[in-house]
Motif scaffolding. Structure first.
Motif, PDB file in Angstrom:
ATOM      1  N   LYS A 137       0.890  -1.140   0.065  1.00 18.40           N
ATOM      2  CA  LYS A 137      -0.087  -0.032  -0.105  1.00 18.40           C
ATOM      3  C   LYS A 137       0.766   1.218   0.107  1.00 18.40           C
ATOM      4  N   LEU A 138       2.040   1.408   0.769  1.00 14.27           N
ATOM      5  CA  LEU A 138       3.007   2.514   0.732  1.00 14.27           C
ATOM      6  C   LEU A 138       3.706   2.726  -0.682  1.00 14.27           C
ATOM      7  N   ALA A 139       3.629   1.546  -1.155  1.00 17.72           N
ATOM      8  CA  ALA A 139       4.217   1.751  -2.508  1.00 17.72           C
ATOM      9  C   ALA A 139       3.086   2.155  -3.839  1.00 17.72           C
ATOM     10  N   ARG A 140       1.892   1.580  -3.494  1.00 18.25           N
ATOM     11  CA  ARG A 140       0.691   1.506  -4.519  1.00 18.25           C
ATOM     12  C   ARG A 140      -0.457   2.288  -3.708  1.00 18.25           C
ATOM     13  N   THR A 141      -0.224   3.396  -3.712  1.00 13.97           N
ATOM     14  CA  THR A 141      -1.150   4.392  -2.951  1.00 13.97           C
ATOM     15  C   THR A 141      -2.748   4.425  -3.423  1.00 13.97           C
ATOM     16  N   ASP A 142      -2.836   3.907  -4.777  1.00 14.67           N
ATOM     17  CA  ASP A 142      -3.896   3.859  -5.479  1.00 14.67           C
ATOM     18  C   ASP A 142      -4.945   2.797  -5.069  1.00 14.67           C
TER      19      ASP A 142
ATOM     20  N   ILE B  15      -2.675   6.949   5.992  1.00 16.62           N
ATOM     21  CA  ILE B  15      -2.736   5.988   4.747  1.00 16.62           C
ATOM     22  C   ILE B  15      -4.482   6.360   4.663  1.00 16.62           C
ATOM     23  N   SER B  16      -4.882   6.089   3.345  1.00 15.30           N
ATOM     24  CA  SER B  16      -6.416   6.362   3.348  1.00 15.30           C
ATOM     25  C   SER B  16      -6.738   4.893   2.546  1.00 15.30           C
ATOM     26  N   ASP B  17      -7.941   4.838   2.310  1.00 18.32           N
ATOM     27  CA  ASP B  17      -8.257   3.579   1.606  1.00 18.32           C
ATOM     28  C   ASP B  17      -7.917   2.368   2.043  1.00 18.32           C
ATOM     29  N   THR B  18      -7.744   2.426   3.445  1.00 20.38           N
ATOM     30  CA  THR B  18      -7.366   1.097   4.150  1.00 20.38           C
ATOM     31  C   THR B  18      -8.163   0.546   5.140  1.00 20.38           C
ATOM     32  N   VAL B  19      -8.770  -0.501   5.292  1.00 22.23           N
ATOM     33  CA  VAL B  19      -9.269  -1.278   6.230  1.00 22.23           C
ATOM     34  C   VAL B  19      -8.739  -2.186   7.108  1.00 22.23           C
ATOM     35  N   CYS B  20      -8.655  -2.299   8.435  1.00 22.38           N
ATOM     36  CA  CYS B  20      -8.223  -3.376   9.101  1.00 22.38           C
ATOM     37  C   CYS B  20      -9.150  -3.932   9.982  1.00 22.38           C
TER      38      CYS B  20
END
Length: 239
Positions: free
Chosen positions: A89-94, A119-124
């Motif tokens: 995710k850090l490399a592919r922020t999209d 970070i956005s668009d991330t669900v834990c």
């Protein structure tokens, strides 16, 4: 060489360009990982050069598959301390990322790490994979499922393929010689709606590490009976 130069230059050799802002987010994550690791077992790898290669660059080999499309919905099943999903995710922020793990403490750590790294668009999600695979809001909703979890391929396939939509992919990260596992899992993968498309062998820059990514395409819906309860999955793998 600066430890984060190992990451930047290694990624560059893999065809991945990381900005100064992205490198800074890796640094923030690393410091938080090591801080929490001192009181909770997240990783046995604690030397910075090894974190750069064995965690981050290894995770970024997923980018080289070229199967994670723009704005793809990706789920990391059994993500542990966030590998491979968080570095990806850090490399592919999209990408739109879901980090799934059965241990609440790890999910709490990752939730806070997302906040610290902005970070956005991330669900834990705190949930067992076999439960998540039955949830209507998660079942067959992802373009790509990834996993670096230590489990046999028949077990991993039953846990991961239910999340993948038809036409999507399950990318299983394995050791350098996965052929026997593929043979063992061939029938299970077919029953679960998947087809092994290829194996991508990956080399981690400036190391002697060689791993592989088993590319499984979702070619048909997973039958409703799968995934089964955990006791069945572990003791009676699909054959």
């Amino acid at each position: 060489m600066n430890d984060y130069e190992i990451l930047r230059q290694g990624a560059e050799k893999m065809g991945i360009s990381l900005s100064a802002d992205q490198i800074e987010r890796y640094r923030i994550f690393t410091e938080y990982l090591l801080e929490i690791n001192s009181v909770m077992n997240l990783t046995a790898i604690t030397e910075l050069p090894e974190i750069m290669t064995k965690h981050y660059l290894d995770s970024l080999t997923l980018v080289q598959t070229e199967l994670i499309g723009k704005n793809a919905a990706v789920i990391d099943v059994g993500c542990g301390a966030g590998f491979p999903g968080f570095p990806l995710k850090l490399a592919r922020t999209d990408i739109k990322l879901t980090l799934l793990d059965s241990l609440r403490k790890r999910i709490n750590f990752l939730t806070e790490a997302c906040a610290k790294c902005n970070i956005s668009d991330t669900v834990c999600v705190h949930m067992r994979a076999e439960e998540g695979g039955k949830q209507p809001k998660m079942r067959e909703k992802y373009d790509v499922a990834v996993s670096r979890a230590v489990a046999s391929l028949p077990v991993l396939s039953e846990l991961c393929l239910p999340f993948v939509k038809k036409g999507g992919y399950f990318l299983a990260m394995k050791g350098p010689e996965p052929e026997s596992e593929i043979a063992e899992a061939k029938d299970a993968i077919r029953i679960l709606g998947g087809t092994v498309k290829k194996v991508i062998h990956t080399d981690i820059p400036d190391t002697d590490l060689r791993h592989s990514i088993i590319v499984i395409e979702k070619t048909a819906p997973t039958p409703a009976k799968y995934p089964r309860i955990s006791a069945k999955i572990g003791k009676e793998p699909i054959k």
